[in-house]
Every structure is written in structure tokens, then in C-alpha cells.
Design a protein around this motif. Structure first.
Motif, PDB file in Angstrom:
ATOM      1  N   VAL A   1     -56.033   5.991  88.263  1.00  0.00           N
ATOM      2  CA  VAL A   1     -56.779   5.813  87.434  1.00  0.00           C
ATOM      3  C   VAL A   1     -58.271   6.751  87.893  1.00  0.00           C
ATOM      4  CG1 VAL A   1     -58.423   4.611  86.115  1.00  0.00           C
ATOM      5  CG2 VAL A   1     -56.180   4.294  86.365  1.00  0.00           C
TER       6      VAL A   1
ATOM      7  N   SER B   1     -64.045   5.590  86.143  1.00  0.00           N
ATOM      8  CA  SER B   1     -64.114   5.237  84.850  1.00  0.00           C
ATOM      9  C   SER B   1     -63.561   4.331  83.110  1.00  0.00           C
ATOM     10  CB  SER B   1     -62.166   5.980  84.563  1.00  0.00           C
ATOM     11  OG  SER B   1     -61.127   5.726  85.270  1.00  0.00           O
ATOM     12  N   LYS B   2     -64.026   4.168  82.486  1.00  0.00           N
ATOM     13  CA  LYS B   2     -63.667   3.200  81.320  1.00  0.00           C
ATOM     14  C   LYS B   2     -62.659   2.794  80.407  1.00  0.00           C
ATOM     15  CE  LYS B   2     -68.813   1.984  82.099  1.00  0.00           C
ATOM     16  NZ  LYS B   2     -70.134   2.157  81.434  1.00  0.00           N
ATOM     17  N   VAL B   3     -62.096   2.052  80.646  1.00  0.00           N
ATOM     18  CA  VAL B   3     -61.156   1.482  79.328  1.00  0.00           C
ATOM     19  C   VAL B   3     -61.898   0.186  78.722  1.00  0.00           C
ATOM     20  CG1 VAL B   3     -58.914   0.399  78.788  1.00  0.00           C
ATOM     21  CG2 VAL B   3     -59.322   1.868  80.797  1.00  0.00           C
ATOM     22  N   ASP B   4     -62.348   0.152  77.663  1.00  0.00           N
ATOM     23  CA  ASP B   4     -62.447  -1.265  77.289  1.00  0.00           C
ATOM     24  C   ASP B   4     -63.866  -1.768  77.361  1.00  0.00           C
ATOM     25  OD1 ASP B   4     -60.466  -0.932  75.380  1.00  0.00           O
ATOM     26  OD2 ASP B   4     -59.604  -1.828  76.009  1.00  0.00           O
TER      27      ASP B   4
ATOM     28  N   TYR C   1     -60.174  -3.409  87.435  1.00  0.00           N
ATOM     29  CA  TYR C   1     -61.198  -2.712  86.992  1.00  0.00           C
ATOM     30  C   TYR C   1     -62.474  -4.000  86.668  1.00  0.00           C
ATOM     31  CZ  TYR C   1     -58.012  -0.025  84.450  1.00  0.00           C
ATOM     32  OH  TYR C   1     -57.096   1.165  84.860  1.00  0.00           O
TER      33      TYR C   1
ATOM     34  N   LYS D   1     -66.460  -5.309  84.626  1.00  0.00           N
ATOM     35  CA  LYS D   1     -67.492  -5.617  83.726  1.00  0.00           C
ATOM     36  C   LYS D   1     -68.964  -5.771  83.649  1.00  0.00           C
ATOM     37  CE  LYS D   1     -66.908  -6.346  79.423  1.00  0.00           C
ATOM     38  NZ  LYS D   1     -66.076  -7.014  78.035  1.00  0.00           N
TER      39      LYS D   1
ATOM     40  N   ALA E   1     -50.036   5.446  85.172  1.00  0.00           N
ATOM     41  CA  ALA E   1     -50.835   4.419  85.195  1.00  0.00           C
ATOM     42  C   ALA E   1     -51.025   3.942  86.442  1.00  0.00           C
ATOM     43  CB  ALA E   1     -49.410   4.110  84.976  1.00  0.00           C
TER      44      ALA E   1
ATOM     45  N   GLN F   1     -64.786  -1.263  84.272  1.00  0.00           N
ATOM     46  CA  GLN F   1     -64.484   0.692  84.825  1.00  0.00           C
ATOM     47  C   GLN F   1     -63.907   0.093  85.868  1.00  0.00           C
ATOM     48  OE1 GLN F   1     -68.355  -0.051  86.133  1.00  0.00           O
ATOM     49  NE2 GLN F   1     -68.331   2.822  87.571  1.00  0.00           N
ATOM     50  N   SER F   2     -62.919   0.735  86.136  1.00  0.00           N
ATOM     51  CA  SER F   2     -61.809   1.519  87.465  1.00  0.00           C
ATOM     52  C   SER F   2     -62.968   0.955  88.355  1.00  0.00           C
ATOM     53  CB  SER F   2     -60.665   2.182  86.808  1.00  0.00           C
ATOM     54  OG  SER F   2     -60.534   2.691  88.268  1.00  0.00           O
TER      55      SER F   2
ATOM     56  N   SER G   1     -54.652  -2.377  89.322  1.00  0.00           N
ATOM     57  CA  SER G   1     -55.230  -2.626  87.970  1.00  0.00           C
ATOM     58  C   SER G   1     -57.282  -3.472  88.245  1.00  0.00           C
ATOM     59  CB  SER G   1     -54.847  -2.983  87.601  1.00  0.00           C
ATOM     60  OG  SER G   1     -53.141  -2.633  87.339  1.00  0.00           O
TER      61      SER G   1
END
Length: 232
Positions: A37, A41-44, A227, A229, A34, A47-48, A225
Motif C-alpha cells: 500500500v 493513500s487513503k481508504v474510507d 491507517y 484519520k 494487499a 490514510q496509510s 495494516s
């Protein structure tokens, strides 16, 4: 108890122990996976910014920060701004953070790349163990989540020191919104600020873009964690 029953009991105990160990390893692997990362990389749509293992993709005071147990941590006694390589205008950033007792750090918002983030940048959003006795005489505009020296955030929503908090910051035009552990603690417009703490001007508050980062002040505050956007 006869020998056959003893054997069955021993085998059951060994099986249970093996299962528990395997379960523990599985949990450790899940945590490791977890936290690993890939940067970018993108989640929803987010961008990480952090890969959980090193400071790949970060700029600024890199030598003053370290990665420990999957989190970015300010080296004890060190500071400066660790920031993204890219500049952002309007954006949403979300992350988790953990404070040591009396811990002090900050979020550099639209930071120009040099100078004090609280003044040269659009603002520094406080990351602070506000309720520690050391800070009993704080100006309200210095509390956790505040736009330092300009707009005070609501208090009382930090988790106990040493626990992981979650935070989300939205920057649009001259407005900033901070959500701490699910509660909005700041929702303000810097364009409307006319009074500054200690009458100190904030020349960068009208910047339209800049870097996002962490403004360390010598305490071992941790972040993970992370991120971001971009907004239209």
C-alpha cells in the motif's frame, strides 16, 4: 484399466495439480498486493502509514525496527519510539498487531519527539501479552490497552499469542477509546486522572498534539495494516 483410461486419469490428475499450484500462486499474489500500500493513500478516509515493504515515511528510532513479511517489527533487544513524521491532535488510528510470548510494546500517543512516551507524551497505550506468567503481578494500569499508569483497560480480549489482533484507537481532546478485536476495552478521560501508578506524575498527559508511534521495549512485536484519520 486399459491404457486409454489410464491416460485420461493421468491427464486429470495433472490438470488438478496445475490448477492447485496456480490457485496457490494467486493467493500469494493477493496477499502481496494487499500488503503493498502506498504511504499516504487513503481508504474510507483513513490514510496509510505503512507500505508493507520498508519504513518509508517513519521517523525516530528507525534503525531499531525492521520490516519482515509485510509487518513492522521491533528488532530483538532494541526499542525506542518509531513515529510518524507529522503531528496529530484528534485522530483515529487502526492497525493489526501480533505478540510473541510475553511481548511488550506500546502506542505513543501525542508523543513530543523525545523522552519516555508514557510520561513525556499524552500517554503510552500498552501493547502487552498481559496474561503471560511473567506479568502476573501487574498493576491493572499496565494491562494491554491501558493508558499506562493512569487508566486500566478491560482484560480478556486478546487473541492467543502468535495470532493477529485488530485494534482501533480514538483520541479526542483528553479522551481515549480503545477497541480490541471488536470490544471496547478502554474509554476514559485523562483530564479526570488524579492518581498515578507509583505516584509518578505524567507531565505530558495534557498535550494537545504530538506524533503517533510505536514504543518498543526489546521484544519482537509486529504491526501491519496501519491507517490513521484526522478528526475535526
Amino acid at each position: 484399466m486399459n491404457s486409454s483410461k489410464r491416460l485420461v486419469l493421468v491427464l486429470c490428475l495433472v490438470s488438478s495439480l496445475s490448477f492447485a499450484v496456480a490457485l496457490g500462486h494467486a493467493a500469494e499474489n493477493t496477499v502481496a498486493e494487499a500488503s503493498a500500500v502506498e504511504v499516504g493513500s487513503k481508504v474510507d478516509g483513513f490514510q496509510s502509514l505503512f507500505n508493507g515493504s520498508d519504513l518509508e515515511g517513519w521517523a525516530g528510532a528507525v534503525d531499531n525496527y525492521e520490516v519482515v513479511d509485510g509487518s513492522i517489527r521491533t528488532r530483538k533487544g532494541k526499542g525506542g519510539v518509531l513515529h510518524t513524521p507529522d503531528k496529530y491532535s484528534d485522530f483515529v488510528v487502526k492497525f493489526e498487531f501480533k505478540l510473541p510470548p510475553a511481548g511488550n510494546n506500546g502506542l505513543a500517543i501525542r508523543y513530543p519527539g523525545a523522552g519516555d512516551a508514557a510520561y513525556a507524551g499524552m500517554c503510552e497505550l500498552q501493547v502487552l501479552d498481559t496474561e503471560h506468567p511473567r506479568y502476573k503481578n501487574l498493576d491493572p494500569r499496565q494491562a494491554h490497552g491501558s493508558a499506562y499508569g493512569m487508566i486500566a483497560a478491560k482484560r480478556g480480549f486478546l487473541l492467543p499469542t502468535g495470532e493477529w489482533n485488530s485494534e482501533e484507537v480514538t483520541v479526542q481532546g483528553s479522551t481515549i477509546k480503545v477497541v480490541l478485536n471488536g470490544t471496547v476495552i478502554l474509554d476514559g478521560d485523562l483530564a479526570n486522572v488524579t492518581e498515578f501508578m507509583a505516584d509518578s506524575p505524567h507531565p505530558g498527559k495534557d498535550l494537545k498534539e504530538g506524533y503517533f508511534g510505536f514504543a518498543g521495549h526489546g521484544d519482537s512485536v509486529e504491526f501491519r495494516s496501519i491507517y490513521i484519520k484526522k478528526l475535526p
